[in-house]
Structure formats: structure tokens, C-alpha cells
Design a protein around this motif. Sequence first.
Motif, PDB file in Angstrom:
ATOM      1  N   ARG A   1       2.696  -7.795   3.176  1.00 11.86           N
ATOM      2  CA  ARG A   1       1.269  -7.969   3.518  1.00 11.86           C
ATOM      3  C   ARG A   1       0.594  -6.606   3.573  1.00 11.86           C
ATOM      4  NH1 ARG A   1      -1.421 -11.775   5.796  1.00 11.86           N
ATOM      5  NH2 ARG A   1      -2.087 -10.535   7.560  1.00 11.86           N
ATOM      6  N   HIS A   2       0.204  -6.105   2.400  1.00  9.65           N
ATOM      7  CA  HIS A   2      -0.430  -4.790   2.332  1.00  9.65           C
ATOM      8  C   HIS A   2      -1.228  -4.686   1.035  1.00  9.65           C
ATOM      9  CE1 HIS A   2       2.350  -3.261  -0.788  1.00  9.65           C
ATOM     10  NE2 HIS A   2       3.263  -4.014  -0.186  1.00  9.65           N
ATOM     11  N   ALA A   3      -1.879  -3.545   0.843  1.00  7.16           N
ATOM     12  CA  ALA A   3      -2.612  -3.309  -0.404  1.00  7.16           C
ATOM     13  C   ALA A   3      -2.307  -1.901  -0.904  1.00  7.16           C
ATOM     14  CB  ALA A   3      -4.110  -3.507  -0.189  1.00  7.16           C
ATOM     15  N   ALA A   4      -1.063  -1.467  -0.659  1.00  7.96           N
ATOM     16  CA  ALA A   4      -0.644  -0.112  -1.054  1.00  7.96           C
ATOM     17  C   ALA A   4      -0.131  -0.166  -2.493  1.00  7.96           C
ATOM     18  CB  ALA A   4       0.428   0.414  -0.101  1.00  7.96           C
ATOM     19  N   THR A   5      -1.067  -0.094  -3.407  1.00  7.74           N
ATOM     20  CA  THR A   5      -0.798  -0.370  -4.812  1.00  7.74           C
ATOM     21  C   THR A   5       0.201   0.589  -5.445  1.00  7.74           C
ATOM     22  OG1 THR A   5      -3.094  -1.075  -4.882  1.00  7.74           O
ATOM     23  CG2 THR A   5      -1.986  -0.795  -6.976  1.00  7.74           C
ATOM     24  N   ILE A   6       0.002   1.881  -5.225  1.00 10.89           N
ATOM     25  CA  ILE A   6       0.898   2.862  -5.850  1.00 10.89           C
ATOM     26  C   ILE A   6       2.236   2.882  -5.111  1.00 10.89           C
ATOM     27  CG2 ILE A   6       1.256   5.346  -6.253  1.00 10.89           C
ATOM     28  CD1 ILE A   6      -1.728   5.537  -6.964  1.00 10.89           C
ATOM     29  N   SER A   7       2.175   2.833  -3.770  1.00 15.12           N
ATOM     30  CA  SER A   7       3.415   2.876  -2.985  1.00 15.12           C
ATOM     31  C   SER A   7       4.261   1.627  -3.200  1.00 15.12           C
ATOM     32  CB  SER A   7       3.097   3.001  -1.492  1.00 15.12           C
ATOM     33  OG  SER A   7       2.185   4.058  -1.262  1.00 15.12           O
ATOM     34  N   GLY A   8       3.618   0.468  -3.414  1.00 13.31           N
ATOM     35  CA  GLY A   8       4.391  -0.771  -3.445  1.00 13.31           C
ATOM     36  C   GLY A   8       4.176  -1.644  -4.672  1.00 13.31           C
ATOM     37  N   GLY A   9       3.458  -1.148  -5.678  1.00 15.08           N
ATOM     38  CA  GLY A   9       3.176  -1.960  -6.863  1.00 15.08           C
ATOM     39  C   GLY A   9       3.884  -1.442  -8.098  1.00 15.08           C
ATOM     40  N   SER A  10       3.460  -1.927  -9.249  1.00 17.84           N
ATOM     41  CA  SER A  10       4.046  -1.494 -10.519  1.00 17.84           C
ATOM     42  C   SER A  10       2.947  -1.525 -11.597  1.00 17.84           C
ATOM     43  CB  SER A  10       5.193  -2.427 -10.909  1.00 17.84           C
ATOM     44  OG  SER A  10       4.718  -3.759 -11.045  1.00 17.84           O
ATOM     45  N   PRO A  11       3.147  -0.791 -12.710  1.00 14.04           N
ATOM     46  CA  PRO A  11       2.083  -0.721 -13.717  1.00 14.04           C
ATOM     47  C   PRO A  11       1.840  -2.046 -14.435  1.00 14.04           C
ATOM     48  CG  PRO A  11       3.589   1.137 -13.938  1.00 14.04           C
ATOM     49  CD  PRO A  11       4.238   0.145 -13.007  1.00 14.04           C
ATOM     50  N   GLY A  12       0.590  -2.296 -14.739  1.00 11.23           N
ATOM     51  CA  GLY A  12       0.191  -3.493 -15.478  1.00 11.23           C
ATOM     52  C   GLY A  12      -1.305  -3.432 -15.750  1.00 11.23           C
ATOM     53  N   PHE A  13      -1.825  -4.521 -16.299  1.00 10.68           N
ATOM     54  CA  PHE A  13      -3.252  -4.568 -16.603  1.00 10.68           C
ATOM     55  C   PHE A  13      -3.990  -5.393 -15.556  1.00 10.68           C
ATOM     56  CE2 PHE A  13      -1.325  -3.867 -20.777  1.00 10.68           C
ATOM     57  CZ  PHE A  13      -2.138  -2.856 -21.287  1.00 10.68           C
ATOM     58  N   ILE A  14      -5.102  -4.868 -15.099  1.00 12.70           N
ATOM     59  CA  ILE A  14      -6.005  -5.657 -14.262  1.00 12.70           C
ATOM     60  C   ILE A  14      -7.420  -5.108 -14.449  1.00 12.70           C
ATOM     61  CG2 ILE A  14      -5.674  -4.214 -12.190  1.00 12.70           C
ATOM     62  CD1 ILE A  14      -5.995  -6.846 -10.538  1.00 12.70           C
TER      63      ILE A  14
ATOM     64  N   SER B   1      -8.885  -3.341   6.475  1.00 10.95           N
ATOM     65  CA  SER B   1     -10.092  -2.770   5.901  1.00 10.95           C
ATOM     66  C   SER B   1     -10.457  -3.485   4.607  1.00 10.95           C
ATOM     67  CB  SER B   1      -9.843  -1.277   5.653  1.00 10.95           C
ATOM     68  OG  SER B   1     -10.422  -0.890   4.452  1.00 10.95           O
ATOM     69  N   ALA B   2     -11.595  -4.168   4.609  1.00 10.95           N
ATOM     70  CA  ALA B   2     -12.019  -4.928   3.433  1.00 10.95           C
ATOM     71  C   ALA B   2     -12.176  -4.019   2.219  1.00 10.95           C
ATOM     72  CB  ALA B   2     -13.324  -5.657   3.720  1.00 10.95           C
ATOM     73  N   GLY B   3     -12.572  -2.768   2.456  1.00 12.96           N
ATOM     74  CA  GLY B   3     -12.822  -1.850   1.348  1.00 12.96           C
ATOM     75  C   GLY B   3     -11.564  -1.381   0.650  1.00 12.96           C
ATOM     76  N   LEU B   4     -10.411  -1.539   1.288  1.00 16.03           N
ATOM     77  CA  LEU B   4      -9.147  -1.114   0.662  1.00 16.03           C
ATOM     78  C   LEU B   4      -8.328  -2.311   0.201  1.00 16.03           C
ATOM     79  CD1 LEU B   4      -7.946   1.718   3.119  1.00 16.03           C
ATOM     80  CD2 LEU B   4      -9.473   1.905   1.156  1.00 16.03           C
ATOM     81  N   ASP B   5      -8.842  -3.493   0.423  1.00 16.74           N
ATOM     82  CA  ASP B   5      -8.088  -4.727   0.190  1.00 16.74           C
ATOM     83  C   ASP B   5      -8.196  -5.133  -1.278  1.00 16.74           C
ATOM     84  OD1 ASP B   5      -6.630  -6.970   0.637  1.00 16.74           O
ATOM     85  OD2 ASP B   5      -7.948  -7.831   2.168  1.00 16.74           O
ATOM     86  N   TYR B   6      -7.583  -4.335  -2.131  1.00 16.41           N
ATOM     87  CA  TYR B   6      -7.706  -4.527  -3.574  1.00 16.41           C
ATOM     88  C   TYR B   6      -6.335  -4.314  -4.215  1.00 16.41           C
ATOM     89  CZ  TYR B   6      -9.138  -3.655  -8.403  1.00 16.41           C
ATOM     90  OH  TYR B   6      -9.254  -3.713  -9.765  1.00 16.41           O
ATOM     91  N   PRO B   7      -5.930  -5.197  -5.146  1.00 17.01           N
ATOM     92  CA  PRO B   7      -4.576  -5.111  -5.703  1.00 17.01           C
ATOM     93  C   PRO B   7      -4.392  -4.080  -6.805  1.00 17.01           C
ATOM     94  CG  PRO B   7      -5.700  -7.040  -6.569  1.00 17.01           C
ATOM     95  CD  PRO B   7      -6.623  -6.430  -5.556  1.00 17.01           C
ATOM     96  N   GLY B   8      -5.459  -3.446  -7.252  1.00 13.99           N
ATOM     97  CA  GLY B   8      -5.334  -2.400  -8.278  1.00 13.99           C
ATOM     98  C   GLY B   8      -5.703  -1.050  -7.702  1.00 13.99           C
TER      99      GLY B   8
END
Lengths: 409, 271
Positions: free
Chosen positions: A276-289, A311-318
Motif C-alpha cells: 500500500r504505497h505509491a513509491a514508483t521507483i523504489s517499488g515499481g518496474s519499467p513499463g508504459f503508462i 498525500s493525494a498529490g503523490l498518489d500516482y502509479p507512474g
Amino acid sequence: MTTTPAQEARGLEGLGHFGRFGGRLAPEALMSALDELTTAYEAAKTDRQFQAELAALLHEYASRPTRLTELPRFAEHAGGGRVFAKREDLAHTGSHKINNVLGQALLTKKMGKSRIIAETGAGQHGVATATAAALLGLDCVVYMGAEDTRRQALNVARMRLLGAEVVPVTIGSQTLKDAINETFRDWVATVEYTHYCIGSVMGPHPFPTMVRDFQRIIGVEAREQILAKAGRLPDAVIACVGGGSNAMGAFHAFIGDEDVRLIGCEAGGDGLGTGRHAATISGGSPGFIHGMYTYLMQDGEGQTLPTHSISAGLDYPGVGPEHSWLHETGRASYRPITDSQAMEAFSLLCRTEGIIPAIESAHALAGALEVGQNLGKDAVIVISLSGRGDKDVDIAGRWFGHLGEEAAK
Amino acid sequence: MTPMAAQASKVATAFETAAAANRAALIGYLPAGFPSVDGAIDAAVAMVRNGADIVEIGLPYTDPLMDGPVIQEAVHHALLGGVHVGDVLRTVEAVAGSGAAVLVMTYWNPVDHYGVEAFARDLASAGGSGLITPDLPPEEAGSWLDVAREHRLDPVFLVAPSSPDERIALISSVCRGFVYAASVMGVTGARTSVGAAASGLVARVRQHTTLPVAVGLGVSTGSQASEVASFADGVIVGSAFVKRLLGADDPASGAESVGRLAAELAAGVRR
């Protein structure tokens, strides 16, 4: 995915590529508009009249340059060095978003378009867009996830006061990413007379580059100011990263200063381990969005994952593709900051400096508390204080139990 | 069979058959997994039995930014129901087995994530004929074009009313099977009129290619199909079919309703 030879041949920013990231993955219906925008923006860069108009608006209307305020009492908790805040919270409308919006709104007029549309998460970008539209006489529609219209009701009212139409988006997760989808859908049908004013360093080329250039002023000013105040470059520049526009703006002027650490603070939500987070670089992987190749939160089949942040302003998956590239090259580093860490830092700044920050910016403050401990007493740190916290009083009040109903529990 | 005939894709053959009968081809779209994987298969097969020449199977995606509310809703339900890429391929296999040429309509990230090469291989072995990619411009399509050739899949890209001639030339040059002409500027969904821009766009595409040109976006009735068939080689219908499934009391009556609409549209493309 590896970089194709064609992409490599284009160089760093050939068609909006930052290494293997960025690019332009867009519906054909928008390709001409993106070309038109690229041409208009390239022309504006060297158009003296455009630059003079923008500079005047930034100075007279948006109150730039914003201050670089030293935070001595806060710094005692951050390893005891010197900590400075770049006060984007003091810009008109209360955040850095105005820098980008004024540029794009002027460009909208230059392109002969009469309508401007935008997505918004916390509402900061929506308010800034509604403001610029009112100032320049443009029709304005802002798309906002229904969940966010509830979290940020005050900003919805602000936008409507400014004459904008606010459309709650009820499909999908009802947050920022869905608002972006809906704004693209509007744009495809109205592109002839409408400009999509994207609020961050994201989306298809030329947006990541153009928005960065409009936000670059944050770091340009901060660099001059810190040299004047501290007599040297900082050891670290720290900013929060959702899409990453304030961070990109703060970092860019320092990229050539190799000894300056660039640190992005992502929304760690309940913690990386919880999912339950939005830490895209720390916890995501490359792709298209949303038209770009970048780090994103996705499942094993390339479906976008739900995100969470206080924080609504950081709540983004990319995240902006240039950040993915800065991460990959090691020039910048990114770390997750949990909701709790952010709220502790939020409270600390309120009580030590009398400044109520946006919860987004509180992630950068929390990052400074961590980084400062490592850098020690001789350190000089610059934090991008991207926005003010008036919009967050309700959320913070509930978090700390300062609101009647919650306090009674 | 001559070597040339062996090269002709199922999609090309479908257009040739329609042209020989002096009519347009009917192309129907349904997303996989809605109302269920089997329900979607039944509906698509009903579509084929009632006259659809080509079927587009949508790969449900969380961020369908080119789709209007009808397809968004169906796709949302399909994802909630747990549809996977494997289900999409199973759907392709079942529908291809009913005789139609089947293409997958997909946003690019799921394909990129699956692996372009692996996706092409598995799509081809499921009997799929190609891929329609609404958010992938030819400039970004490098590896897919090579892989498509290798697996004899048809890459189909879209042109829009706003596309200048240079882009139409570029897009037509990389398409195989047909060129997908979006009739209006906008997202998917039924419209009362298909747009005067459509016939002009088809005429512009024809200046750059001998490939068939199919028109999509907005067509929902037999008479609209008939109108489009007067100037295009194919008529693409999506949201109107999906709406039949959304409005049905149960999957069986949904498939039946899809079949009835297919019959109406099939009559339309023959007028």
C-alpha cells in the motif's frame, strides 16, 4: 525492454527520450497536437516576447523569486547542519504548480486555443490551472478523481470560485491516474481548440521536457540563493516525488554539480512491504503508462496497480521519465517515506518553524531528517517546500486528533 | 495452393471475400472476460455465426484512455473478474475456431510486459491473425513490426481525421491486413452520426495504400453500417455490441442479443 538502436540514435532528448525512458506512446488522434505543441514550445523558448511575458507574470503575479528560508530549529532534528527551504509554498496559489501553468497557459494562447483542461490530484495543479485560465480568459475544465474531490473538498470549491468546471471522475480507482485518463479522453475529442495542461513532468513528449523547463526556475533560483546565503553549493537537494515536477525543477540546475546529492522522496504509504504505497521507483518496474516509458506500479501482467498515499498529490502509479533515467544513471537517488514519517515531519515543521507544509512536501522534510543524520553538522541541505498545507488541515487535524469528532474518540 | 495464397492472412482473405461479394466486411469488437471468459466467447461466436467476418478481442487493461464509458465499464468488470492474458488467448483460440479472422485489440503495456516476442508467438499459436494497437504509434513500434512479420501476424494501426498526409503515408506503410480509420475525433462509443470526416479520411488513406480501409468509432445500427459500407472496405462496431451484453439479464440472452445486432449490421454492409 532494452533501448532500441533508433532510440539510442536520437540521443538523450531526441524525441523526448531520457535514455530508454520517456518517448511518445499516444493515440494517433493526438499525434498532430503533440507535434504542434512541440513546435510551439520550441519557438517559445527563443521568442523574446513570450519569455518576457512569462517572466513578468512569474514576477508580478506569482511572486517569484520565492524565498530561500533557513530552518534553524527544524535543522536541530536533522543532524544539526544548515537546512534551507525553497519556499514554493509562498508562490501564488500556494504551490510550485503555478510556474508550469503560467507557461502552458501562455502557450495555449499562442497556439490560438481557447480552452484548457487539466487533471488534478490534491487539487494544487487544478487550482493553479483555474487561476491561469481566469487570468488569461480561457475556458477551463479540471478532472479530479471522485475520491480526491472528497479528500480535497476545499480545493474543489477554490477551482469553482475561479470559474472552472470541476468534473469528478468515478471510474477505476477514482484518483489521479483515472483523472488523467479522463482528461486524455476529453482532449482526443476537443484537441482542435483545447490544450491539455499536464501538471507534472510526465506524459508523452514534449510534456516531460517542457514542464521541467517551466519548473527549472526553482533550482535556478535556489542555486543562486544558497551560494549567497551559505557561500557554497549544498550537500543535498531534497524534494518529494509523485509525478515529480517540483523535484525535477529543483534538481535540474544542480545536475552538473556532481557533489550535490539529488534525493527524491516517494510516497511510501503504509510501507513498501505492505504493497500500500505509491513509491514508483523504489517499488515499481519499467513499463508504459500515460504515453511514456517509465517506472510504474504494475502487476505481473502489466496492469496498473492501485496505489496509496496519505498525500493525494503523490498518489500516482507512474513517475516522470527523467526521474527514471536519473535513478538508472545513479545521478539521483529515491527513497520511500511512509505516511507516518511524513506526518511526523509535517508536525515538526509546524512546531519548530511556524510553517504548515503540504503533506506532499512533508515527505521531503522527512527525507531531510534522515539524510541530515547521515550528513552531520557541517551539512548544507536545500529542501523544496513545494506547497503550503492549508488544503491539508482537515487530513492533518484528523491524523493528530485535533478535530472535534476524532479528538473525542 | 500457390505460395502467394499461403502468404495471404485470414484478415486479407476476409476482406477479399467481402469485396468479391461487393460488400464491406463486418468487424465486431468484444473485450475478453465480460461477462465472463466463456460468456465473451459465446457472444463472439454468436457474432460470427450471424455474419461478422473479423472479430477484435479486447485485452482488458486498467487504463483504457481511448475508450468511452461503455467499454470502460465492461473492461472494469472483466478485470474485477480476474481475466488474464491466458484467458484472452483462450478466447482468441475459441473464436478463431468458429471461422472468423481474430485480432487482439490492446493497449501496449500488457504486450510489452508479456514480452513482444512471446506474445506474438502465443497469439499466433492460438490462431490469432494480428494485433490492433490504439496507443502505439509506428515510431515506437520497431520490435513489434519485426516480430509480427516473423510470426505472420498483421499489425494494424489507426489513422485519425487529424492525421496529416505524411502520417497517413507512414502508418499505411506499416499496417498489414487493413488500415483502421477512426471516424471521428474522440473515444469509443455509439454516436448518432458517424461523421462526415470519415469518408474524407478513407479517401485520403486510399491515396497511400491498396490495403483495405475499415472505419470504426460510433457505428451502432444497420443503417449506419450501410452508410459506412458505401465508402469503406470494412465497418467496425464495438460499443454497440458491448452495450448489448451490459444490458442483458443473463449471459445467454446477452449472446443472443449480440447475434441479433450482428445480423442487422451484416445486412447493413450488404445493402
